[in-house]
Design an enzyme around this catalytic site. Structure first.
Site, PDB file in Angstrom:
ATOM      1  N   HIS A  76      41.047  26.778  16.937  1.00 54.23           N
ATOM      2  CA  HIS A  76      40.943  28.011  17.743  1.00 54.23           C
ATOM      3  C   HIS A  76      42.460  28.755  17.183  1.00 54.23           C
ATOM      4  O   HIS A  76      42.347  29.739  17.136  1.00 54.23           O
ATOM      5  CB  HIS A  76      40.771  27.832  19.192  1.00 54.23           C
ATOM      6  CG  HIS A  76      39.693  27.231  19.790  1.00 54.23           C
ATOM      7  ND1 HIS A  76      39.393  26.696  20.819  1.00 54.23           N
ATOM      8  CD2 HIS A  76      38.282  26.945  18.894  1.00 54.23           C
ATOM      9  CE1 HIS A  76      38.028  26.148  20.999  1.00 54.23           C
ATOM     10  NE2 HIS A  76      37.482  26.453  19.515  1.00 54.23           N
ATOM     11  N   ASP A 236      35.190  29.033  15.474  1.00 57.97           N
ATOM     12  CA  ASP A 236      35.520  27.700  14.638  1.00 57.97           C
ATOM     13  C   ASP A 236      35.360  27.815  13.243  1.00 57.97           C
ATOM     14  O   ASP A 236      36.219  27.263  12.360  1.00 57.97           O
ATOM     15  CB  ASP A 236      34.458  26.848  15.430  1.00 57.97           C
ATOM     16  CG  ASP A 236      34.696  26.230  16.725  1.00 57.97           C
ATOM     17  OD1 ASP A 236      35.822  26.655  17.213  1.00 57.97           O
ATOM     18  OD2 ASP A 236      33.746  25.631  17.283  1.00 57.97           O
ATOM     19  N   HIS A 259      31.929  21.728  12.860  1.00 52.39           N
ATOM     20  CA  HIS A 259      33.140  21.278  12.149  1.00 52.39           C
ATOM     21  C   HIS A 259      33.013  20.521  10.988  1.00 52.39           C
ATOM     22  O   HIS A 259      33.559  20.791   9.863  1.00 52.39           O
ATOM     23  CB  HIS A 259      34.176  20.688  12.988  1.00 52.39           C
ATOM     24  CG  HIS A 259      34.657  21.531  14.253  1.00 52.39           C
ATOM     25  ND1 HIS A 259      35.127  22.648  14.073  1.00 52.39           N
ATOM     26  CD2 HIS A 259      34.453  21.407  15.544  1.00 52.39           C
ATOM     27  CE1 HIS A 259      35.626  23.324  15.032  1.00 52.39           C
ATOM     28  NE2 HIS A 259      35.064  22.495  16.176  1.00 52.39           N
TER      29      HIS A 259
HETATM   30 ZN    ZN Z   1      35.585  25.833  19.075  1.00 58.28          ZN
END
Ligand code: ZN
Length: 303
Positions: A76, A236, A259
Site C-alpha cells: 500500500h 495493490d 500479489h
Molecule cells: Zn492490499
C-alpha cells in the site's frame, strides 16, 4: 516525459501491522535521482531495494527482504508512491511490517502531501511495452500490452453476493489515483478469520483497518465505493508494479489476479526486454542499474 521526483522533507507515521499485529514506525525520506525506492531496516541496518528480486512470500501480502532483514506488507505504501509518481525515496522502518493504518493508501497519500513533492533535475526513465506479455495460473491471468499511457483493466469474481463480479478499467494518473484508487481499503471474509489467525496472519486485522464481509453483507461499516473491492485490487497492483523500478507505459489487464501473479508479470516483463523499450532518461543499453546503496542511500539517510 516528466522529471524524476522525491519528497521535500522527511515524514513519519506509526501504527500496527495487519499480519503481525505489532506496532512499527516508518520514515519516508527524500532521496536523490536514480536512487529508486529503497527500504532501510533500522534494527538490522540493511538497505533493501524495492526490486522484484528481493520480494518474498507472496500470498496475502508483499514482502521485501535481503539477508536476515525483511519488511512485510509494503504494497500500500509502494502503491501510494507509484500512484503519485514519486520515483525516489528511502523508507526507513523500525519494526518488520509497514503499518496498515486504515487499510487503504490514503494515509500514505496524506503523508506524501504533507512532505511535498520535489522535482529533481533528471528525466524519468520508463518502460514502454512494444509487444504483449502474458502470465497465467489456471483461470487467473494478466497481460501487459502496448498503449500510449498506463492503464488498468482489472476484473475480480468472488462467490459472494456483495463482491461478486467487479471490473475497474481506465487510465491511471496521479489525480485518478488520489480520487478513485487510494481510498479503497483492503478486505477479508469473516469465515477466513480463524484460518488466517491460525496461520499467524491478520493478527492486527480489525473493523477499523479492513472491510470485513460475511456471506450476506459488509459487517464493518459503510463501503467507500460500491466497487471498493476491485479498486483495492488496482491499488495493490500499482504497488506491486513499482517492483519494475520504472514507470510502465502500457495497458495492464488482470483477471482474478493477486500479489503472486502481479509479481509474476513483473518478473516476466523484466525477463523479456525484447517486448519493451526504455524511454526518457539517459540509460544506455544495460537495464536494471545496481543501486549505489552504500553511498547514495546513506547520503539520503542523513537528509
Ligand atoms: Zn492490499
Amino acid at each position: 516525459m516528466r522529471w524524476q521526483t522525491t519528497i521535500e522533507t522527511a515524514v513519519s507515521e506509526a501504527g500496527i501491522g495487519l499480519h503481525s499485529g505489532l506496532e512499527s514506525r516508518l520514515w519516508i525520506r527524500p532521496a536523490p535521482a536514480d536512487h529508486g525506492i529503497v527500504f532501510y531496516h533500522r534494527a538490522k541496518q540493511v538497505f533493501i531495494p524495492a526490486q522484484v528480486d528481493h520480494t518474498q512470500n507472496l500470498g496475502y501480502a508483499t514482502r521485501v527482504g535481503l539477508g536476515e532483514a525483511a519488511v512485510s506488507t509494503v504494497e500500500h505504501l509502494l502503491s501510494a508512491l507509484n500512484g503519485l509518481g514519486i520515483d525516489n525515496a528511502l523508507i526507513e522502518i523500525e519494526g518488520e511490517e509497514i503499518p496498515i493504518l486504515d487499510g487503504s493508501a490514503i494515509p500514505f497519500v496524506e503523508l506524501i502531501d504533507a512532505a511535498g513533492i520535489r522535482k529533481l533535475d533528471r528525466p524519468v526513465t520508463a518502460i514502454r511495452m512494444t509487444r504483449p506479455i502474458e502470465v497465467r495460473d489456471g483461470e487467473k491471468w494478466m497481460r501487459a500490452e502496448p498503449a500510449a499511457v498506463f492503464s488498468v483493466d482489472y476484473r475480480i469474481s468472488f462467490d459472494n453476493p456483495i463482491v461478486g463480479y467487479q471490473r475497474y478499467a481506465g487510465v491511471i494518473d496521479p489525480d485518478v489515483y488520489r480520487q478513485a484508487i487510494a481510498p479503497a481499503r483492503t478486505f477479508g471474509f469473516l469465515k477466513d478469520v480463524t484460518y488466517l489467525k491460525n496461520q499467524g496472519l491478520a493478527l492486527g486485522g480489525s473493523f477499523t483497518n479492513c472491510v470485513v464481509l460475511d456471506d450476506r453483507q459488509v459487517v464493518s461499516g459503510e463501503l467507500r465505493f460500491p466497487d471498493e473491492f476491485v479498486r483495492h485490487k488496482v491499488l495493490d497492483l500499482i504497488g506491486d508494479l513499482s517492483l519494475l523500478e520504472y514507470p510502465l507505459i502500457g495497458a495492464v489487464t488482470a483477471h482474478k489476479a493477486g500479489h503472486a501473479l502481479h509479481a509474476a508479470l513483473v518478473r516476466k516483463i523484466l525477463a523479456h526486454p525484447e517486448c519493451w523499450e526504455i524511454v526518457g532518461g539517459d540509460v544506455s543499453g544495460a537495464f536494471v542499474m545496481p543501486y549505489p546503496l552504500d553511498v547514495e542511500a546513506t547520503a539520503a539517510l542523513a537528509m
